[in-house]
Design a protein around this motif. Structure first.
Motif, PDB file in Angstrom:
ATOM      1  N   MET A   1       0.843  -1.189   0.000  1.00 10.83           N
ATOM      2  CA  MET A   1       0.000   0.000   0.000  1.00 10.83           C
ATOM      3  C   MET A   1       0.877   1.237   0.000  1.00 10.83           C
ATOM      4  SD  MET A   1      -3.002  -0.609   2.803  1.00 10.83           S
ATOM      5  CE  MET A   1      -3.611   1.024   2.352  1.00 10.83           C
ATOM      6  N   PRO A   2       0.321   2.405  -0.347  1.00 15.96           N
ATOM      7  CA  PRO A   2       1.066   3.645  -0.119  1.00 15.96           C
ATOM      8  C   PRO A   2       1.417   3.778   1.355  1.00 15.96           C
ATOM      9  CG  PRO A   2      -0.845   4.048  -1.501  1.00 15.96           C
ATOM     10  CD  PRO A   2      -0.987   2.646  -0.984  1.00 15.96           C
ATOM     11  N   GLY A   3       2.534   4.442   1.654  1.00 17.12           N
ATOM     12  CA  GLY A   3       2.937   4.645   3.034  1.00 17.12           C
ATOM     13  C   GLY A   3       1.896   5.429   3.810  1.00 17.12           C
ATOM     14  N   PHE A   4       1.818   5.159   5.110  1.00 12.91           N
ATOM     15  CA  PHE A   4       0.882   5.887   5.959  1.00 12.91           C
ATOM     16  C   PHE A   4       1.337   7.344   6.122  1.00 12.91           C
ATOM     17  CE2 PHE A   4       0.148   1.567   8.069  1.00 12.91           C
ATOM     18  CZ  PHE A   4      -0.988   1.327   7.323  1.00 12.91           C
ATOM     19  N   ILE A   5       0.344   8.217   6.278  1.00 14.61           N
ATOM     20  CA  ILE A   5       0.586   9.647   6.474  1.00 14.61           C
ATOM     21  C   ILE A   5      -0.037  10.045   7.809  1.00 14.61           C
ATOM     22  CG2 ILE A   5       0.201  11.968   5.566  1.00 14.61           C
ATOM     23  CD1 ILE A   5      -0.121  10.673   2.768  1.00 14.61           C
TER      24      ILE A   5
ATOM     25  N   GLU B   1       5.322  10.076  -5.905  1.00 17.76           N
ATOM     26  CA  GLU B   1       6.532   9.633  -5.229  1.00 17.76           C
ATOM     27  C   GLU B   1       6.322   8.214  -4.690  1.00 17.76           C
ATOM     28  OE1 GLU B   1       7.840  14.166  -3.910  1.00 17.76           O
ATOM     29  OE2 GLU B   1       6.974  12.812  -2.418  1.00 17.76           O
ATOM     30  N   ALA B   2       7.351   7.403  -4.825  1.00 24.04           N
ATOM     31  CA  ALA B   2       7.227   5.970  -4.509  1.00 24.04           C
ATOM     32  C   ALA B   2       7.491   5.712  -3.032  1.00 24.04           C
ATOM     33  CB  ALA B   2       8.171   5.155  -5.383  1.00 24.04           C
ATOM     34  N   ASP B   3       6.577   6.198  -2.193  1.00 25.64           N
ATOM     35  CA  ASP B   3       6.585   5.892  -0.766  1.00 25.64           C
ATOM     36  C   ASP B   3       5.540   4.804  -0.534  1.00 25.64           C
ATOM     37  OD1 ASP B   3       8.353   7.988  -0.587  1.00 25.64           O
ATOM     38  OD2 ASP B   3       6.991   9.333   0.476  1.00 25.64           O
ATOM     39  N   PHE B   4       5.970   3.628  -0.090  1.00 24.46           N
ATOM     40  CA  PHE B   4       5.020   2.533   0.079  1.00 24.46           C
ATOM     41  C   PHE B   4       5.489   1.593   1.182  1.00 24.46           C
ATOM     42  CE2 PHE B   4       8.024   1.111  -3.128  1.00 24.46           C
ATOM     43  CZ  PHE B   4       8.249  -0.229  -2.839  1.00 24.46           C
ATOM     44  N   ILE B   5       4.543   0.749   1.615  1.00 19.64           N
ATOM     45  CA  ILE B   5       4.834  -0.198   2.686  1.00 19.64           C
ATOM     46  C   ILE B   5       4.404  -1.593   2.273  1.00 19.64           C
ATOM     47  CG2 ILE B   5       4.773   1.446   4.591  1.00 19.64           C
ATOM     48  CD1 ILE B   5       1.867   0.745   5.065  1.00 19.64           C
ATOM     49  N   VAL B   6       5.069  -2.576   2.850  1.00 19.13           N
ATOM     50  CA  VAL B   6       4.739  -3.985   2.642  1.00 19.13           C
ATOM     51  C   VAL B   6       4.169  -4.505   3.957  1.00 19.13           C
ATOM     52  CG1 VAL B   6       5.595  -6.251   1.974  1.00 19.13           C
ATOM     53  CG2 VAL B   6       6.666  -4.184   1.025  1.00 19.13           C
ATOM     54  N   LEU B   7       2.903  -4.900   3.931  1.00 16.21           N
ATOM     55  CA  LEU B   7       2.219  -5.358   5.129  1.00 16.21           C
ATOM     56  C   LEU B   7       2.130  -6.882   5.149  1.00 16.21           C
ATOM     57  CD1 LEU B   7      -0.641  -2.695   5.250  1.00 16.21           C
ATOM     58  CD2 LEU B   7       1.425  -2.779   6.665  1.00 16.21           C
ATOM     59  N   ASP B   8       2.493  -7.451   6.277  1.00 11.26           N
ATOM     60  CA  ASP B   8       2.527  -8.902   6.451  1.00 11.26           C
ATOM     61  C   ASP B   8       1.257  -9.351   7.167  1.00 11.26           C
ATOM     62  OD1 ASP B   8       3.071 -11.545   6.909  1.00 11.26           O
ATOM     63  OD2 ASP B   8       4.889 -11.206   8.108  1.00 11.26           O
ATOM     64  N   LEU B   9       0.389 -10.017   6.447  1.00 13.15           N
ATOM     65  CA  LEU B   9      -0.880 -10.469   7.009  1.00 13.15           C
ATOM     66  C   LEU B   9      -0.717 -11.680   7.920  1.00 13.15           C
ATOM     67  CD1 LEU B   9      -3.011 -10.108   3.768  1.00 13.15           C
ATOM     68  CD2 LEU B   9      -2.773  -8.475   5.639  1.00 13.15           C
ATOM     69  N   GLN B  10       0.496 -12.193   8.021  1.00  8.33           N
ATOM     70  CA  GLN B  10       0.797 -13.316   8.916  1.00  8.33           C
ATOM     71  C   GLN B  10       1.835 -12.923   9.962  1.00  8.33           C
ATOM     72  OE1 GLN B  10       1.916 -16.234   5.884  1.00  8.33           O
ATOM     73  NE2 GLN B  10      -0.104 -17.171   6.061  1.00  8.33           N
ATOM     74  N   ALA B  11       1.859 -11.649  10.316  1.00  8.17           N
ATOM     75  CA  ALA B  11       2.898 -11.143  11.206  1.00  8.17           C
ATOM     76  C   ALA B  11       2.836 -11.751  12.596  1.00  8.17           C
ATOM     77  CB  ALA B  11       2.801  -9.627  11.306  1.00  8.17           C
ATOM     78  N   THR B  12       1.646 -12.081  13.048  1.00  2.00           N
ATOM     79  CA  THR B  12       1.473 -12.750  14.336  1.00  2.00           C
ATOM     80  C   THR B  12       0.583 -13.966  14.119  1.00  2.00           C
ATOM     81  OG1 THR B  12      -0.544 -11.562  14.990  1.00  2.00           O
ATOM     82  CG2 THR B  12       1.571 -10.499  15.495  1.00  2.00           C
TER      83      THR B  12
END
Length: 440
Positions: free
Chosen positions: A74-78, A384-395
């Motif tokens: 997703m785009p990075g959080f603001i 601008e290419a600000d984005f995040i990778v979210l792990d749906l199995q993080a816990t």
């Protein structure tokens, strides 16, 4: 058709992709979802975001694809309201907003007269934001110009899109934090000239809140905002009933607390008002008419017992909204945790806040509130290419719950309610990885 141009600066990521094109509260087709998607980046900018099957022919055969399948990009959080000098007092007990300021905030901010202290805190603060997936924030420094220099220097070293400003405060505060109407504006203008639009830095004129600025300082700050219309203006309003009563006593001719700012010309595009709990519909309509925006701060509002933000009335007036952590009154740097609390605040006010809306408010909604749509907040070409990778199995719990989700809304809702910084696998700013959980 394959690309034949030079691709030395190109990067390609494969994952599920989500970004917004409209506000889900007002539009049915508000987002773009690619369960198996490709994100193409070149020279720190978005080239394209679409289904893998649509874009795969555009990838040069010798270009390696970074494979994040099973994760969500997703785009990075603001974060539209946060205080970096308050990093070290997060989670401090107090009976309410005003006692909290006197007991913790002001003594802590005194330390930022030391540039080395400011630099150390700024570095920790930015690393914490990136660890939580926040790539842009509207940040309060202290009254000390050196605190602004330290923050922007640390941000520049990471090539981040950040907004920040020196606090203006010439009354009703300790002597060691007090500027004057003239010196505060003089220092602010010098900082604007030094930092605004330098690299990815943007400056915010920052009266702390009306009770701590004299009439003269408010007047001069409004004049400065008119002289530099492409700067930001950030402040607090109507957070706490005691604060509202104090403002009424100090500005008896004003119709409302918000009217104080309006009188000095501070309601305009690029103005961000934190909290906005104790407003009426005339205030909300005036904000909508002027383009002034709200930073909703649920964790600090609950922690300090300030009140519940009214999403229903704000939406009825179509006030620009965004979400904010408000650290250190807020209790987490995580925008996912902030969504969790925002949902509960809305429910306590009789409103349902869908997950899609919450993620919008933390991305494109925030960019729109800041007049930065077309620069940040979505995967539109050229952004601008600000984005995040979210792990749906993080816990284990998050993995178990998301595996049972039968819709995108349910998936995102689980992420918002159960997720935290552990769900952020990686954070990218201008196409460069600036945080990776694998490297912690």
């Amino acid at each position: 058709m394959r690309m034949t141009t030079d691709h030395s600066g190109m990067q390609v990521y494969r994952a599920s992709l989500l970004h917004f094109i409209q506000d889900p509260a007002f539009h049915e087709q508000a987002y773009r979802w690619h369960e198996d998607g490709l994100l193409l980046i070149a020279d720190g900018k978005i080239v394209a975001a679409d289904d893998y099957e649509v874009l795969k022919q555009r990838i040069p055969p010798d270009l390696q694809i970074r494979d994040f399948r099973g994760k969500l990009i997703m785009p990075g959080f603001i974060d539209t309201h946060i205080h970096y000098p308050q990093t070290d007092i997060i989670g401090s007990p107090a009976e309410g907003l005003l006692p909290w300021l006197e007991t913790y905030t002001f003594p802590t901010e005194k330390q930022f007269s030391d540039p080395l202290h400011a630099i150390e805190v700024a570095n920790f603060f930015l690393d914490e934001l990136l660890r939580c997936g926040t790539t842009t924030a509207m940040v309060y420094c202290t009254v000390h110009p050196a605190s602004v220099d330290a923050f922007f220097a640390a941000s520049e070293a990471r090539d981040l899109r950040m907004v920040a400003g020196k606090v203006l405060m010439d009354r009703h505060c300790p002597d060691f934090l007090q500027d004057t109407a003239e010196s505060g504006i003089r220092d602010t203008e010098a900082l604007i000239q030094r930092w605004h639009k330098r690299g990815r830095a943007l400056y915010a004129i920052t009266p702390r809140f009306a009770p701590t600025s004299s009439l003269e300082q408010m007047h001069l700050a409004g004049e400065l905002a008119r002289a530099y219309p492409d700067t930001y203006l950030q402040t607090h309003v109507a957070e706490n009933t005691d604060e509202v009563a104090w403002a009424r006593a100090l500005f008896p001719s004003a119709r409302s607390y918000m009217d104080v700012y309006d009188h000095y010309g501070m309601l305009r595009p690029r103005s961000m008002f934190a909290h906005c709990i104790w407003l009426d519909d005339l205030d909300r309509r005036r904000m909508a008419d002027t383009g002034a925006a709200v930073a909703v701060c649920p964790t600090s509002n609950l922690f300090l017992g300030s009140g519940l933000f009214n999403f229903e009335r704000a939406d009825a007036m179509q006030v620009p909204l965004s979400l904010a952590t408000d650290v250190g009154g807020g209790t987490s740097f995580s925008m996912l945790h902030t969504m969790n609390e925002a949902y509960k605040v809305a429910r306590m006010s009789g409103t349902h806040l869908p997950a899609l809306r919450m993620f919008y408010l933390a991305t494109l909604g925030a960019a729109r509130s800041m007049q930065l749509e077309g620069t940040l907040g979505s995967f539109s070409s050229g952004n601008e290419a600000d984005f995040i990778v979210l792990d749906l199995q993080a816990t284990p719990l998050l993995a178990r719950r998301t595996a049972r989700a039968d819709s995108l809304e349910e998936l995102l809702f689980a992420l918002a309610i159960l997720g935290d910084d552990r769900a952020v696998a990686a954070t990218y700013a201008a196409g460069r990885c600036v945080h990776s959980r694998d490297e912690e």
